[in-house]
Design a protein around this motif. Structure first.
Motif, mmCIF file in Angstrom:
data_model
loop_
_atom_site.group_PDB
_atom_site.id
_atom_site.type_symbol
_atom_site.label_atom_id
_atom_site.label_comp_id
_atom_site.label_asym_id
_atom_site.label_seq_id
_atom_site.Cartn_x
_atom_site.Cartn_y
_atom_site.Cartn_z
ATOM 1 N N GLN A 32 0.634 -1.176 0.184
ATOM 2 C CA GLN A 32 0.041 -0.066 -0.023
ATOM 3 C C GLN A 32 0.794 1.282 0.061
ATOM 4 O OE1 GLN A 32 -3.301 -0.192 -0.401
ATOM 5 N NE2 GLN A 32 -2.871 -2.409 -0.546
ATOM 6 N N GLY A 33 2.187 1.232 0.201
ATOM 7 C CA GLY A 33 2.843 2.221 0.274
ATOM 8 C C GLY A 33 4.369 1.909 0.143
ATOM 9 N N GLU A 34 5.494 2.602 0.359
ATOM 10 C CA GLU A 34 6.702 1.959 0.619
ATOM 11 C C GLU A 34 6.995 1.094 1.780
ATOM 12 O OE1 GLU A 34 10.613 4.306 1.496
ATOM 13 O OE2 GLU A 34 10.785 4.145 -0.640
ATOM 14 N N ARG A 35 7.425 0.018 1.381
ATOM 15 C CA ARG A 35 7.574 -1.088 2.683
ATOM 16 C C ARG A 35 8.729 -1.733 2.586
ATOM 17 N NH1 ARG A 35 3.486 1.381 3.917
ATOM 18 N NH2 ARG A 35 1.180 0.589 4.471
ATOM 19 N N PHE A 36 8.985 -2.550 3.825
ATOM 20 C CA PHE A 36 10.020 -3.368 3.881
ATOM 21 C C PHE A 36 9.193 -4.754 4.037
ATOM 22 C CE2 PHE A 36 12.529 -6.728 5.854
ATOM 23 C CZ PHE A 36 13.699 -6.425 5.144
ATOM 24 N N VAL A 37 9.548 -5.796 2.928
ATOM 25 C CA VAL A 37 8.825 -6.765 2.788
ATOM 26 C C VAL A 37 9.768 -8.235 3.175
ATOM 27 C CG1 VAL A 37 6.960 -6.011 1.405
ATOM 28 C CG2 VAL A 37 8.970 -7.010 0.236
ATOM 29 N N GLN A 38 9.282 -9.204 3.663
ATOM 30 C CA GLN A 38 10.015 -10.300 4.053
ATOM 31 C C GLN A 38 9.352 -11.561 4.078
ATOM 32 O OE1 GLN A 38 12.816 -9.790 7.423
ATOM 33 N NE2 GLN A 38 11.349 -11.127 8.711
ATOM 34 N N LEU A 39 10.024 -12.562 3.142
ATOM 35 C CA LEU A 39 9.407 -13.929 3.179
ATOM 36 C C LEU A 39 10.140 -14.871 4.299
ATOM 37 C CD1 LEU A 39 7.158 -15.607 1.942
ATOM 38 C CD2 LEU A 39 8.807 -16.411 0.473
ATOM 39 N N ALA A 79 13.525 -7.187 1.490
ATOM 40 C CA ALA A 79 13.905 -5.925 0.736
ATOM 41 C C ALA A 79 12.943 -4.849 0.688
ATOM 42 C CB ALA A 79 14.210 -6.380 -0.784
ATOM 43 N N PHE A 80 13.173 -3.574 0.581
ATOM 44 C CA PHE A 80 12.343 -2.596 0.666
ATOM 45 C C PHE A 80 11.650 -2.483 -0.879
ATOM 46 C CE2 PHE A 80 15.263 -1.236 3.765
ATOM 47 C CZ PHE A 80 14.467 -0.744 4.792
ATOM 48 N N VAL A 81 10.284 -2.278 -0.944
ATOM 49 C CA VAL A 81 9.654 -2.021 -2.298
ATOM 50 C C VAL A 81 8.782 -0.858 -2.160
ATOM 51 C CG1 VAL A 81 9.633 -4.632 -2.562
ATOM 52 C CG2 VAL A 81 7.659 -3.327 -1.413
ATOM 53 N N SER A 82 8.407 -0.281 -3.450
ATOM 54 C CA SER A 82 7.477 0.979 -3.625
ATOM 55 C C SER A 82 6.029 0.235 -3.514
ATOM 56 C CB SER A 82 7.757 1.537 -4.652
ATOM 57 O OG SER A 82 7.683 0.609 -5.962
ATOM 58 N N ALA A 83 5.225 1.305 -3.554
ATOM 59 C CA ALA A 83 3.735 0.761 -3.647
ATOM 60 C C ALA A 83 3.311 0.115 -4.730
ATOM 61 C CB ALA A 83 2.939 2.152 -3.371
ATOM 62 N N GLY A 84 2.430 -0.979 -4.758
ATOM 63 C CA GLY A 84 1.929 -1.553 -5.927
ATOM 64 C C GLY A 84 2.051 -3.086 -5.859
ATOM 65 N N ASP A 137 17.288 2.222 -1.860
ATOM 66 C CA ASP A 137 18.295 2.772 -2.762
ATOM 67 C C ASP A 137 19.423 3.004 -2.336
ATOM 68 O OD1 ASP A 137 16.102 2.602 -4.775
ATOM 69 O OD2 ASP A 137 15.013 4.330 -4.098
ATOM 70 N N SER A 138 20.038 2.472 -1.422
ATOM 71 C CA SER A 138 21.330 2.908 -0.713
ATOM 72 C C SER A 138 22.619 2.897 -1.817
ATOM 73 C CB SER A 138 21.716 1.776 0.387
ATOM 74 O OG SER A 138 22.926 2.266 1.080
ATOM 75 N N PRO A 139 23.376 3.874 -1.543
ATOM 76 C CA PRO A 139 24.614 3.987 -2.455
ATOM 77 C C PRO A 139 25.786 2.898 -2.047
ATOM 78 C CG PRO A 139 24.549 5.962 -1.050
ATOM 79 C CD PRO A 139 23.172 5.218 -0.887
ATOM 80 N N LEU A 140 25.464 2.309 -0.941
ATOM 81 C CA LEU A 140 26.363 1.342 -0.448
ATOM 82 C C LEU A 140 26.142 -0.226 -0.889
ATOM 83 C CD1 LEU A 140 26.580 2.518 3.229
ATOM 84 C CD2 LEU A 140 28.033 3.202 1.332
ATOM 85 N N GLU A 141 27.003 -0.977 -1.147
ATOM 86 C CA GLU A 141 26.885 -2.288 -1.350
ATOM 87 C C GLU A 141 27.645 -3.396 -0.493
ATOM 88 O OE1 GLU A 141 27.936 -2.711 -5.490
ATOM 89 O OE2 GLU A 141 26.024 -1.567 -6.231
ATOM 90 N N VAL A 142 27.180 -4.446 -0.366
ATOM 91 C CA VAL A 142 27.798 -5.344 0.526
ATOM 92 C C VAL A 142 27.899 -6.862 0.000
ATOM 93 C CG1 VAL A 142 25.757 -6.209 1.811
ATOM 94 C CG2 VAL A 142 27.948 -6.113 3.049
ATOM 95 N N THR A 143 29.160 -7.511 0.133
ATOM 96 C CA THR A 143 29.148 -8.655 -0.396
ATOM 97 C C THR A 143 29.818 -9.447 0.765
ATOM 98 O OG1 THR A 143 31.485 -8.360 -1.298
ATOM 99 C CG2 THR A 143 29.631 -8.247 -2.748
#
Length: 299
Positions: A32-39, A79-84, A137-143
């Motif tokens: 319904q909006g910007e969310r953090f979704v997790q399975l 991960a973070f997702v946008s509405a939709g 949308d973080s400019p940082l990355e991790v491995t």
């Protein structure tokens, strides 16, 4: 929410589970909006190793192999997702082939959490921003870590390798910090460009928070953090001598980097700006008739 590729819930006498009836299963849902979704899920097969590959909207989040005949910790990945509209896809493979052996899937659960205004870039002073890894949308990355998940209190990643790398592609980094925890004695060594910047030891009652200065490391665009899990070694004795080490024992919280995003003005630039401002002010005074009148000499 719509689920496909899995049976209706069944009961094994202790827990409920579902049986995959296709090479992969999907969960379609709306945010319904910007969310953090997790399975969350757990796989079990009595006879074969089963590898679950989890994707969100076509982007792989996690790949975990569940050993035959064993119950290991369930996967939590998000991960973070946008509405939709969005889709989780879980692919099942046994020896790189579709599984022929029976599979049971436990703990199947989808969670959504409001993003609560979490931002990847935050103002940290004149021309300086603080960049956060665990944000949209973080400019940082991790491995070297597992996927992001929410443990009920904080966003966290499980370390999958003995070392992980935090990296960025732009900006001049000033400092970096994070928090590392493991339920046993462990040692954390932080490096940039091969140079050791910090060494700390912790244990199950005390995590460590490496905070390192990157001044003088202008060209550094990554940090490498080695986490040695010291099995059977007390934190007080971990500084010297050989120790049995392992990987995957620790968790990573709140990685962040302070970065210069705009260079401060030079003295010449500051002087030019001051002169320009003075000329503008003088012009305004004259235009408004506020400049002091000149005295006329008596003849």
């Amino acid at each position: 929410m719509t689920l496909t590729g899995l049976s209706a819930p069944q009961f094994d006498g202790a827990n409920f589970f579902r049986t995959p009836n296709a090479p992969s299963s999907t969960i379609d849902f709306m945010a319904q909006g910007e969310r953090f979704v997790q399975l969350e899920y757990q796989l079990y097969s009595p006879t074969e190793n089963v590898t679950g590959t989890l994707e969100l909207d076509g982007r792989m989040l996690d790949q975990t192999t569940f050993p035959a005949g064993q119950f290991i910790s369930h996967v939590q990945a998000g991960a973070f997702v946008s509405a939709g509209a969005h889709r989780f896809t879980l692919d099942y493979r046994c020896r790189d082939q579709p599984c022929a052996a029976p599979i049971s899937q436990y703990w199947t659960r989808l969670g959504q959490l409001p993003s609560q205004g979490v931002t990847a870039r935050q103002d940290a002073g004149l021309g300086v921003e603080r960049w956060w890894l665990n944000a949209p949308d973080s400019p940082l990355e991790v491995t070297g870590t597992g996927p992001l998940f929410f443990d009920g209190t904080s966003f966290v990643r499980r370390l999958t390798d003995q070392s992980f790398t935090l990296s960025w592609t732009t900006g001049e980094a000033l400092n970096a910090s994070m928090w590392v925890y493991a339920p046993q004695p462990f040692r954390v060594t932080t490096r940039a460009g091969g140079e050791v910047l910090d060494v700390q030891n912790g244990n199950k009652s005390q995590g460590v928070s490496p905070t390192v200065s990157l001044m003088g490391q202008e060209k550094a665009q990554s940090l490498t953090v080695q986490v040695d899990c010291l099995k059977g070694v007390s934190a007080g004795k971990a500084k010297t001598g050989p120790a049995e080490t392992g990987s995957g024992c620790a968790f990573l919280y709140s990685p962040q980097v302070a970065v210069v995003t705009a260079l401060p003005a030079t003295a010449a630039q500051t002087g030019e700006a001051a002169l320009a401002a003075l000329l503008v002010i003088t012009g305004l005074w004259r235009w408004l008739g506020l400049a002091p009148a000149r005295r006329v000499a008596a003849g």
